[in-house]
Motif scaffolding. Sequence first.
Motif, PDB file in Angstrom:
ATOM      1  N   ALA A  73       0.840  -1.203   0.000  1.00 40.70           N
ATOM      2  CA  ALA A  73       0.000   0.000   0.000  1.00 40.70           C
ATOM      3  C   ALA A  73       0.870   1.247   0.000  1.00 40.70           C
ATOM      4  CB  ALA A  73      -0.921   0.007   1.214  1.00 40.70           C
ATOM      5  N   PHE A  74       0.283   2.347  -0.452  1.00 42.96           N
ATOM      6  CA  PHE A  74       0.945   3.647  -0.408  1.00 42.96           C
ATOM      7  C   PHE A  74      -0.117   4.732  -0.421  1.00 42.96           C
ATOM      8  CE2 PHE A  74       0.321   2.597  -4.819  1.00 42.96           C
ATOM      9  CZ  PHE A  74      -0.039   3.790  -5.427  1.00 42.96           C
ATOM     10  N   ASP A  75       0.298   5.974  -0.145  1.00 41.55           N
ATOM     11  CA  ASP A  75      -0.604   7.121  -0.187  1.00 41.55           C
ATOM     12  C   ASP A  75      -0.473   7.821  -1.535  1.00 41.55           C
ATOM     13  OD1 ASP A  75      -1.727   6.865   2.294  1.00 41.55           O
ATOM     14  OD2 ASP A  75      -0.330   8.209   3.288  1.00 41.55           O
ATOM     15  N   THR A  76      -1.602   8.211  -2.122  1.00 39.06           N
ATOM     16  CA  THR A  76      -1.560   9.026  -3.328  1.00 39.06           C
ATOM     17  C   THR A  76      -1.334  10.488  -2.944  1.00 39.06           C
ATOM     18  OG1 THR A  76      -3.941   9.406  -3.321  1.00 39.06           O
ATOM     19  CG2 THR A  76      -3.137   7.454  -4.504  1.00 39.06           C
ATOM     20  N   ALA A  77      -1.086  11.328  -3.953  1.00 32.90           N
ATOM     21  CA  ALA A  77      -0.807  12.737  -3.688  1.00 32.90           C
ATOM     22  C   ALA A  77      -1.981  13.444  -3.022  1.00 32.90           C
ATOM     23  CB  ALA A  77      -0.434  13.449  -4.990  1.00 32.90           C
ATOM     24  N   ASP A  78      -3.213  12.990  -3.313  1.00 30.81           N
ATOM     25  CA  ASP A  78      -4.385  13.635  -2.713  1.00 30.81           C
ATOM     26  C   ASP A  78      -4.823  12.983  -1.411  1.00 30.81           C
ATOM     27  OD1 ASP A  78      -5.332  11.270  -3.704  1.00 30.81           O
ATOM     28  OD2 ASP A  78      -6.925  12.138  -4.931  1.00 30.81           O
ATOM     29  N   GLY A  79      -4.024  12.044  -0.895  1.00 29.61           N
ATOM     30  CA  GLY A  79      -4.298  11.475   0.415  1.00 29.61           C
ATOM     31  C   GLY A  79      -5.071  10.181   0.421  1.00 29.61           C
ATOM     32  N   ALA A  80      -5.324   9.589  -0.732  1.00 26.59           N
ATOM     33  CA  ALA A  80      -6.055   8.325  -0.767  1.00 26.59           C
ATOM     34  C   ALA A  80      -5.118   7.154  -0.471  1.00 26.59           C
ATOM     35  CB  ALA A  80      -6.714   8.131  -2.132  1.00 26.59           C
ATOM     36  N   PHE A  81      -5.652   6.152   0.182  1.00 25.80           N
ATOM     37  CA  PHE A  81      -4.926   4.907   0.456  1.00 25.80           C
ATOM     38  C   PHE A  81      -5.036   4.050  -0.800  1.00 25.80           C
ATOM     39  CE2 PHE A  81      -4.479   0.592   1.980  1.00 25.80           C
ATOM     40  CZ  PHE A  81      -3.568   0.657   3.021  1.00 25.80           C
ATOM     41  N   ALA A  82      -3.898   3.661  -1.372  1.00 28.25           N
ATOM     42  CA  ALA A  82      -3.912   2.953  -2.652  1.00 28.25           C
ATOM     43  C   ALA A  82      -2.999   1.738  -2.594  1.00 28.25           C
ATOM     44  CB  ALA A  82      -3.477   3.884  -3.776  1.00 28.25           C
ATOM     45  N   LEU A  83      -3.215   0.819  -3.543  1.00 29.61           N
ATOM     46  CA  LEU A  83      -2.402  -0.389  -3.658  1.00 29.61           C
ATOM     47  C   LEU A  83      -1.734  -0.438  -5.023  1.00 29.61           C
ATOM     48  CD1 LEU A  83      -4.869  -3.015  -2.112  1.00 29.61           C
ATOM     49  CD2 LEU A  83      -3.000  -1.810  -0.980  1.00 29.61           C
ATOM     50  N   LEU A  84      -0.652  -1.191  -5.093  1.00 24.23           N
ATOM     51  CA  LEU A  84       0.042  -1.356  -6.360  1.00 24.23           C
ATOM     52  C   LEU A  84      -0.865  -2.015  -7.392  1.00 24.23           C
ATOM     53  CD1 LEU A  84       3.523  -2.711  -5.150  1.00 24.23           C
ATOM     54  CD2 LEU A  84       2.909  -0.349  -5.705  1.00 24.23           C
ATOM     55  N   ASP A  85      -0.582  -1.771  -8.662  1.00 26.39           N
ATOM     56  CA  ASP A  85      -1.296  -2.462  -9.735  1.00 26.39           C
ATOM     57  C   ASP A  85      -1.072  -3.963  -9.611  1.00 26.39           C
ATOM     58  OD1 ASP A  85      -2.299  -0.151 -10.858  1.00 26.39           O
ATOM     59  OD2 ASP A  85      -0.568   0.138 -12.166  1.00 26.39           O
ATOM     60  N   GLY A  86      -2.019  -4.706 -10.151  1.00 27.62           N
ATOM     61  CA  GLY A  86      -1.920  -6.157 -10.063  1.00 27.62           C
ATOM     62  C   GLY A  86      -0.678  -6.711 -10.726  1.00 27.62           C
ATOM     63  N   SER A  87      -0.146  -5.994 -11.725  1.00 27.06           N
ATOM     64  CA  SER A  87       1.046  -6.464 -12.428  1.00 27.06           C
ATOM     65  C   SER A  87       2.348  -6.095 -11.716  1.00 27.06           C
ATOM     66  CB  SER A  87       1.070  -5.888 -13.843  1.00 27.06           C
ATOM     67  OG  SER A  87       1.075  -4.464 -13.799  1.00 27.06           O
ATOM     68  N   ALA A  88       2.263  -5.226 -10.697  1.00 27.24           N
ATOM     69  CA  ALA A  88       3.470  -4.784  -9.983  1.00 27.24           C
ATOM     70  C   ALA A  88       3.849  -5.786  -8.902  1.00 27.24           C
ATOM     71  CB  ALA A  88       3.239  -3.404  -9.371  1.00 27.24           C
ATOM     72  N   THR A  89       5.141  -5.914  -8.666  1.00 35.55           N
ATOM     73  CA  THR A  89       5.651  -6.862  -7.660  1.00 35.55           C
ATOM     74  C   THR A  89       5.843  -6.150  -6.328  1.00 35.55           C
ATOM     75  OG1 THR A  89       6.811  -8.121  -9.359  1.00 35.55           O
ATOM     76  CG2 THR A  89       7.513  -8.444  -7.084  1.00 35.55           C
ATOM     77  N   PRO A  90       5.191  -6.600  -5.258  1.00 41.90           N
ATOM     78  CA  PRO A  90       5.364  -5.946  -3.953  1.00 41.90           C
ATOM     79  C   PRO A  90       6.756  -6.203  -3.391  1.00 41.90           C
ATOM     80  CG  PRO A  90       4.046  -7.927  -3.719  1.00 41.90           C
ATOM     81  CD  PRO A  90       4.250  -7.743  -5.193  1.00 41.90           C
ATOM     82  N   ALA A  91       7.191  -5.294  -2.514  1.00 40.96           N
ATOM     83  CA  ALA A  91       8.502  -5.441  -1.891  1.00 40.96           C
ATOM     84  C   ALA A  91       8.423  -5.278  -0.378  1.00 40.96           C
ATOM     85  CB  ALA A  91       9.481  -4.414  -2.466  1.00 40.96           C
ATOM     86  N   GLY A  92       7.244  -4.888   0.150  1.00 44.49           N
ATOM     87  CA  GLY A  92       7.100  -4.644   1.575  1.00 44.49           C
ATOM     88  C   GLY A  92       6.208  -5.661   2.252  1.00 44.49           C
ATOM     89  N   ALA A  93       5.234  -5.151   3.020  1.00 45.73           N
ATOM     90  CA  ALA A  93       4.373  -6.030   3.810  1.00 45.73           C
ATOM     91  C   ALA A  93       3.512  -6.943   2.939  1.00 45.73           C
ATOM     92  CB  ALA A  93       3.477  -5.191   4.728  1.00 45.73           C
ATOM     93  N   GLY A  94       3.312  -6.577   1.680  1.00 42.34           N
ATOM     94  CA  GLY A  94       2.549  -7.443   0.799  1.00 42.34           C
ATOM     95  C   GLY A  94       3.215  -8.791   0.568  1.00 42.34           C
TER      96      GLY A  94
END
Length: 347
Positions: A73-94
Motif C-alpha cells: 500500500a501507499f498514499d496518493t498525492a491527494d491522500g487516498a490509500f492505494a495499492l500497487l497495480d496487479g502487475s506490480a511486484t510488492p517489496a514490503g508487507a505485501g
Amino acid sequence: MLTLGVLLGFAGPAAADAGPTVGIAAAPAKQGQPDGRSRFSLLVQPGQKVGDELLVLNAGSTDQRLHVYATDAFDTADGAFALLDGSATPAGAGTWVRFDAGARDTVLTLAAGAQALVPFTVTVPATATPGDHAAGVVVSVASSAGQVTVDRRLATRLYVRVRGTVQPSLTVRSVTAAQPVGGDPFSAPTTITAVVANTGDVALTARATANLRTWFGRPVGTAGSRDVAELLPGATRTLTFDVGRVARAGYLEPQLTLVPVADADAYGFALPPVVGRGTSVAVPWLLLGVALAASAGLGVVVLRRRRAAVLEATPGSAGVAEPQEAARETAAVKPTPTPQTAAGGRS
C-alpha cells in the motif's frame, strides 16, 4: 493502482447493465462470519507469524472465478490509500502474506450468492523495523464487456504494526502564502500552501490549523482548522488553505500548526504539536505602479527645469544676444560735436 475508500466491508453486488450481474464483497471474519472490522490491524513482534481470515462473497448473478492476493500500500498525492497495480511486484508487507500451502495467492470459483472463507498468514521478518507496515488483501474478478476484459478489484486494508521503539514524526517541509498579481492592493484573495511529510515510522492523522501574520507579528487572517487524512510512513502531502481577502502589506508570514494523532488502538501516546513558518512577499502592485508613474512624471519636470536653468546661465546664448545688439545700435548713432564760432569773428 487500486484506490481504497474509507470503509471496505461486506457489500452488495456492483451496479450492472441488463443481463448477468458481476459483484464481489469481502470483509475480515472470525469463525466464518464478518466480525465488524473494516480492516486488518495486527500487532506483532519481529519474526512472529500470525493468522487471520477473509470472508469472500460472490454477489453477482453468475458463477465467478475469484483471485485473492496481497500487495503493498501507499498514499496518493491527494491522500487516498492505494495499492500497487496487479502487475506490480510488492517489496514490503505485501510479501509477508501467504495463503494455502504458503502460496502468494489463491483462486476459487464461487456460484452466485455463495461465499467462502479464505485463511491467510502474515510472517513478519526478524529484521522488520518497528512501526507501521501497510498492505492490502485484494479480491479480483475478471469479466468480459464486449471485446474488453474488465478487472473488478475489492481490497481490505492490512496494517502490520511491528513492536519496538517507534519514532512517530510529522514534519512541515514548507509553508508559503500567495496572492494573485494585480487587483485591489487593500484586499486580495490569499491562500496558504504547506507541504507535510510523515518522516517517522507510524501512520498518523493530524489536525491542521493555518493562519497568517504580517509586520511585527500582527495577525491578518486565518483559515481555521481541518483534519488531515492518514499519512503512511514516508508519505508527503500538499495542503492548501483559503485565508480570504488580505491587504498586500509587502510581507506575509504564513504558519501551519499540526497536532499529530496515532491510532489509539495500537498506540497509547499523545504527540506534541508541530509548527511550521514561512515568509512570502505581498507586493501592492497597483500602488507600486502609481508610485513609479508619479516618480517618472516628477523626474521629467525636474529635468526640464534644470535644462532651462542651464540655458539661462550660459554666456552667448539666445537669451543675452538682444541686449548686446542694442548696445551696438546706440553706439552707432551717437552725435558728433560741432565746432563753435568765436564771438566777433568773421562771418
